[in-house]
Motif scaffolding. Sequence first.
Motif: not given
Lengths: 147, 447
Positions: B209, B390-392, B395-397, B402, B406, B425-430
């Motif tokens: 990145e 989810v990683t960058p 991840f899609s708009d 998404l 899955e 899919l869950v948020e990063p760092h959760t």
Amino acid sequence: MRITQLSVFVENKPGRLALPCRLLAQSGINIVTLSLADTQRFGILRLIVRDWTKAKEALERGGFAVNVTEVLAVEVADRPGGLAELLDVIERAGVNVEYMYAFATKLGDKAVLVFRFDKPDEAVKALADSGMNVLSEVELFSRMEGT
Amino acid sequence: MTPTTTSLKALSTAPFHPASSPDYVPREHLRRLQSQRLRDTVRRAYDRVGWYRQRMDQRELKPDRIRTVEDLALLPLTVKSDLRENYPFGLFAATMGQIVRLHASAGTTGKPIVVAYTRNDLDAWTEIMVRVLACCGIQPGDVIQNAFGYGLFAGGLGFHYGGEALGATVIPISGAHTDRQIAVMKDFGVSAICSTPSDFLHIIDRAEEMGVDLRKLALRVGVFGAEPWTEALRTRIEEAAGIKAYDIYGLSEMIGPGVAAECHVQQGLHLFEDHFYPEIIDPETRQPLPDGQEGELVLTTLGKEAMPLIRFRTRDITAILPEPCPCGRTLRRIRRITHGGDEMFVYRGMNVFPSQIEAALVAVEGTLPRYQIVLSRDKGVDQVELRVEVTPAVFSDRVSALEGLEEKIARQIENSVGIRAHVSLVEPHTIPRTEGRAKRVVDQRQL
């Protein structure tokens, strides 16, 4: 011609939407417009802001997955049938709308819609050929100052 | 010593380090040393730890009965819960006056396990860690970025003292802070990194990145452990970073890192047999199995003063590879452990390992995101949910992309593992991180 849009992944849970908004507020970033696409389990918060690099940094520091996409902002006559005319042009050009949402405020007598097309170059050409105005980032933000 | 292929910068062959001499002793000498150290260990445990004495007395076993490593099978096995039940100091064979350090496991379930070290134990550990690093091709003059956690978890300090004693430069950066890890790696000319494989994958993803090409840096070796990982991940790491990636094995109960390590041949891990005696048993019948057969690894400490462990069941499934290694070390190798034995779960009557789910995730995403498997039961039927951060990169708009991701993961798991998982899919760092081994399976079924 393109506008930069940030998308943020949020889980569909109470309070999850407030956090990215708070992070932006703390960095002094004003959200120009936004939309939320949601499913049962997650949502995608799509944002247009002036300083997208600063906003992206603030959101990533806060631990969010952020995606940068280019979208088009198109002026539409604010009267019945205005949007239908635009969509006709797009359809004839063989372009699909992946998603769209409206700007929160009107610019003059025109509404502004944000589009994600599957073939943005062809969309821009078709819209320009039909005399429709696709706004650049500079144009959009300077026009917003005027409102 | 023929170096195996990978990138050019990994090709330099390490010169022999004198600390590695015990790796090459003739097997019969090693055998005699092991038997002698075993006798001392059993004697020490019997004399100083009431719990061992009681269990041997019950079997009318006197320490004198144990003469060679062949007699080991006479002694009872020790399991993890025995260590918990003796929390905190019940299995110590030294006084606090002799003990100079304590470490403890993260204790994700119940009480943690406390491990003690005398001065001699620490010196032996450092000597083993020098051999581990040398085995992985690290030399005096290398700059080691030590990204294992420093603290109660033994990983950080184990590598730290080993690296310094080897004559390398150690950067005690500890875990997390991915951006800083990348900056230090670049600016300090780091040539070797020690970390968990998943932390290093985060470094790879983040470097991509940031537009940093790890292959162009001085980094040439990675030493990875503290959680099981697969060959697919090794390929990914070696290609993305242009390094040789080595697997190491250790257990906090035994010593921390330093039980076994790969050499440049990368086919199995040399077990430091002069300090830890390995056996393989059938996990059902508990009978010892011959070399070459797969079973549960059981280890006995040879020489540890503060906390000897006799026939400790690791719950890790492997086999002892009896063939001599082309690298010339006489230490036997164990086959790579790709899953923690205690992480296997039974789902609708099937045995499933997290490593199988992991392979499916790598196949779909091209890298390994943080994940967790959550088991629950709905109307008596097992349900499995796979939570994936989810990683960058993925991840899609677009919602469809998404949801498609899955579905793709779920399909891959169904095809390769044979179970239908509900992918979220869950948020990063959760997904909670624990030091050392990641907790991959959460079982909410009330059995």
